[in-house]
Design an enzyme around this catalytic site. Structure first.
Site, PDB file in Angstrom:
ATOM      1  N   HIS A   7       0.863  -1.194   0.000  1.00  0.00           N
ATOM      2  CA  HIS A   7       0.000   0.000   0.000  1.00  0.00           C
ATOM      3  C   HIS A   7       0.892   1.234   0.000  1.00  0.00           C
ATOM      4  O   HIS A   7       1.850   1.318   0.762  1.00  0.00           O
ATOM      5  CB  HIS A   7      -0.872  -0.019   1.263  1.00  0.00           C
ATOM      6  CG  HIS A   7      -1.909   1.050   1.293  1.00  0.00           C
ATOM      7  ND1 HIS A   7      -1.622   2.364   1.590  1.00  0.00           N
ATOM      8  CD2 HIS A   7      -3.242   1.002   1.059  1.00  0.00           C
ATOM      9  CE1 HIS A   7      -2.737   3.079   1.529  1.00  0.00           C
ATOM     10  NE2 HIS A   7      -3.734   2.282   1.212  1.00  0.00           N
TER      11      HIS A   7
ATOM     12  N   CYS B  42      -3.603   2.696  -4.565  1.00  0.00           N
ATOM     13  CA  CYS B  42      -4.504   3.529  -3.766  1.00  0.00           C
ATOM     14  C   CYS B  42      -4.516   4.918  -4.386  1.00  0.00           C
ATOM     15  O   CYS B  42      -3.581   5.707  -4.201  1.00  0.00           O
ATOM     16  CB  CYS B  42      -4.064   3.569  -2.299  1.00  0.00           C
ATOM     17  SG  CYS B  42      -5.134   4.632  -1.323  1.00  0.00           S
TER      18      CYS B  42
ATOM     19  N   HIS C 174      -7.608   0.603  -4.443  1.00  0.00           N
ATOM     20  CA  HIS C 174      -8.376   1.407  -3.480  1.00  0.00           C
ATOM     21  C   HIS C 174      -8.823   2.634  -4.239  1.00  0.00           C
ATOM     22  O   HIS C 174      -7.982   3.413  -4.689  1.00  0.00           O
ATOM     23  CB  HIS C 174      -7.477   1.892  -2.339  1.00  0.00           C
ATOM     24  CG  HIS C 174      -7.206   0.876  -1.285  1.00  0.00           C
ATOM     25  ND1 HIS C 174      -6.489   1.168  -0.151  1.00  0.00           N
ATOM     26  CD2 HIS C 174      -7.582  -0.426  -1.183  1.00  0.00           C
ATOM     27  CE1 HIS C 174      -6.413   0.082   0.612  1.00  0.00           C
ATOM     28  NE2 HIS C 174      -7.056  -0.900   0.007  1.00  0.00           N
TER      29      HIS C 174
ATOM     30  N   ASP D 113     -12.628   3.490  -0.946  1.00  0.00           N
ATOM     31  CA  ASP D 113     -11.888   3.822   0.260  1.00  0.00           C
ATOM     32  C   ASP D 113     -12.483   5.117   0.794  1.00  0.00           C
ATOM     33  O   ASP D 113     -12.870   5.980   0.004  1.00  0.00           O
ATOM     34  CB  ASP D 113     -10.422   4.010  -0.136  1.00  0.00           C
ATOM     35  CG  ASP D 113      -9.490   3.937   1.049  1.00  0.00           C
ATOM     36  OD1 ASP D 113      -9.898   3.464   2.098  1.00  0.00           O
ATOM     37  OD2 ASP D 113      -8.329   4.358   0.886  1.00  0.00           O
TER      38      ASP D 113
ATOM     39  N   TYR E  62     -14.638   5.242   7.486  1.00  0.00           N
ATOM     40  CA  TYR E  62     -15.261   3.966   7.142  1.00  0.00           C
ATOM     41  C   TYR E  62     -16.707   3.857   7.615  1.00  0.00           C
ATOM     42  O   TYR E  62     -17.136   2.816   8.111  1.00  0.00           O
ATOM     43  CB  TYR E  62     -14.412   2.806   7.685  1.00  0.00           C
ATOM     44  CG  TYR E  62     -13.092   2.696   6.946  1.00  0.00           C
ATOM     45  CD1 TYR E  62     -13.014   2.022   5.736  1.00  0.00           C
ATOM     46  CD2 TYR E  62     -11.939   3.308   7.425  1.00  0.00           C
ATOM     47  CE1 TYR E  62     -11.828   1.944   5.030  1.00  0.00           C
ATOM     48  CE2 TYR E  62     -10.740   3.237   6.732  1.00  0.00           C
ATOM     49  CZ  TYR E  62     -10.695   2.551   5.535  1.00  0.00           C
ATOM     50  OH  TYR E  62      -9.522   2.475   4.838  1.00  0.00           O
TER      51      TYR E  62
HETATM   52  C1  DNO Z   1      -6.492   3.916   5.783  1.00  0.00           C
HETATM   53  C2  DNO Z   1      -5.947   2.784   5.033  1.00  0.00           C
HETATM   54  C3  DNO Z   1      -4.573   2.325   5.447  1.00  0.00           C
HETATM   55  C4  DNO Z   1      -4.291   0.963   4.862  1.00  0.00           C
HETATM   56  C5  DNO Z   1      -2.982   0.349   5.304  1.00  0.00           C
HETATM   57  C6  DNO Z   1      -2.693  -0.874   4.467  1.00  0.00           C
HETATM   58  O1  DNO Z   1      -7.622   4.227   5.644  1.00  0.00           O
HETATM   59  O2  DNO Z   1      -5.980   3.003   3.672  1.00  0.00           O
HETATM   60  O3  DNO Z   1      -4.471   2.287   6.802  1.00  0.00           O
HETATM   61  O4  DNO Z   1      -5.273   0.063   5.246  1.00  0.00           O
HETATM   62  O5  DNO Z   1      -1.962   1.236   5.199  1.00  0.00           O
HETATM   63  O6  DNO Z   1      -1.587  -1.541   4.957  1.00  0.00           O
END
Ligand code: DNO
Length: 393
Positions: free
Chosen positions: A240, A278, A305, A348, A365
């Site tokens: 990520h 992402c 993402h 995301d 979230y």
């Molecule tokens: C936050 C996320 C990150 C992600 C981690 C993956 O919203 O996008 O915390 O889950 O970095 O390792």
């Protein structure tokens, strides 16, 4: 592409039944109760997998299998921790979960200064305020030499802020930057009896002497050890990107731009060494152009993402609509769909809105905001599929 959703396990108030109803196909989750560095046993994995399947969904992606800090700063204990990581990969592979998202951000994962910034339409979004971030660094963390990382104009604003900021605001900044954003992911500073700033300083101190090259070296050591196991069990490791994609608190960050990603893919030349694209994290850096990155690394994108950001002239950034901003989501979908229709994607971060406003969701979230974003992403996917299908006629 498969529509997935980040679900926080059996205690998540957003239930699997709700997710089925809104068209989610696959689940992204983790064994949140297992501390970083410990083994994910086959039985625990299977138990959660069966639970998800008995609710009519698949566990498609692990996010995250956390890389222990000791591996990142290269402690003498790292070999044992890497062995544990390998066993977890093996157990996941045997259980049929074949995509693992992880990150290599030292000490701190994603950074925001405001988790509930009110917008004109009455919804709330996540926000990064450069001056408040700098204030935390210079005045709260009191990091040696911190002021050197900011321009004289920024430092001037930090001093102005110090004159007016209230104690509540200071507490809230601490809670936001190092507690609320971090704990639901890694539970790093979760003991309410500790002083979070002290705890955070201790973690940062471990990185004394670790510059960008050393961190890259440690990541290469990690990947060269774990990728062969991932290959053996058919598991894909998808790093990520850093969020935001630049160094924070004097710590190096090594997954922030095109050159970084290329460097990591070259650390181990393997079909199992890849990227979580992402679009949100990467778009918060002026230097990144998302469609260019998607085009260049498309063969190594194992998971996407989808979210977007807008960078403001003063250096702040804010989460944008999934339909706008620097994430260029429709173009990224076009590139990914042309290449391979089967990789998992998840929306995301969504805005906090409607009935969620007074509920306790993990920041970014909540339900309705992500549901709205999922609808927007489905619309974009339908447009792109239509274009692609018409071309093949
Ligand atoms: C936050 C996320 C990150 C992600 C981690 C993956 O919203 O996008 O915390 O889950 O970095 O390792």
């Amino acid at each position: 592409m498969e529509k997935t959703w980040r679900w926080f396990g059996k205690n998540d108030t957003i239930t699997l039944d709700m997710l089925r109803q809104i068209g989610v196909e696959g689940i992204v989750t983790a064994l949140y109760e297992v501390p970083p560095g410990e083994i994910w046993t086959y039985d625990t994995i299977i138990d959660l997998k069966n639970h998800i399947e008995s609710n009519g969904l698949n566990w498609t992606v692990v996010e995250s299998l956390p890389v222990a800090e000791e591996i990142k700063y290269g402690d003498i204990t790292r070999d044992q921790l890497i062995e544990n990581y390998k066993i977890s990969i093996e157990n996941l592979g045997k259980a049929g979960i074949k995509t693992i998202c992880y990150n290599f951000m030292p000490a701190i994962d994603w950074v925001r200064t405001d988790l509930e910034r009110k917008l004109q339409d009455g919804t709330y979004t996540l926000y990064f305020d450069k001056i408040r971030y700098a204030y935390f660094d210079c005045f709260i963390l009191n990091r040696d030499g911190a002021e050197k990382d900011y321009t004289p104009e920024e430092i001037e604003k930090v001093y102005q802020l110090d004159k007016v900021i209230s104690c509540d605001e200071v507490d809230s900044l601490i809670d936001t930057i190092i507690v609320r954003t971090q704990n639901f992911i890694h539970r790093k500073i979760s003991d309410p009896n500790t002083n979070p700033v002290e705890e955070f300083r201790k973690i940062i101190d471990k990185y004394k002497g670790i510059d960008k090259n050393k961190l890259r070296h440690n990541m290469s050591y990690f990947l060269n050890n774990v990728i062969p196991i991932a290959e053996k069990y058919g598991v894909k490791l998808a790093v990520h990107p850093d969020d935001p994609p630049f160094p924070v608190f004097g710590l190096p960050r090594i997954v922030s731009n095109e050159e970084d990603i290329e460097f990591i893919l070259n650390m181990v030349d393997s079909k199992n060494n890849g990227l979580t694209l992402c679009t949100g994290s990467l778009s918060a850096g002026e230097h990144n152009n998302l469609p260019d990155l998607a085009r260049k690394f498309v063969n190594h994108v194992f998971f996407a993402h989808l979210r977007s950001t807008e960078i403001l002239p003063n250096g702040d950034f804010v989460e944008a609509s999934h339909l706008g901003g620097r994430g260029k989501i429709i173009e990224v979908i076009r590139i990914l769909e042309k290449h391979d229709r089967s990789i998992p994607l998840r929306v995301d971060h969504g805005k906090l809105m409607l009935d969620d406003i007074n509920k306790k969701h993990n920041p970014g979230y909540s339900f309705y905001g992500r549901m709205l974003a999922l609808g927007q992403v489905e619309g974009m996917m339908a447009v792109v599929r239509n274009e692609l299908d018409n071309k093949t006629i």
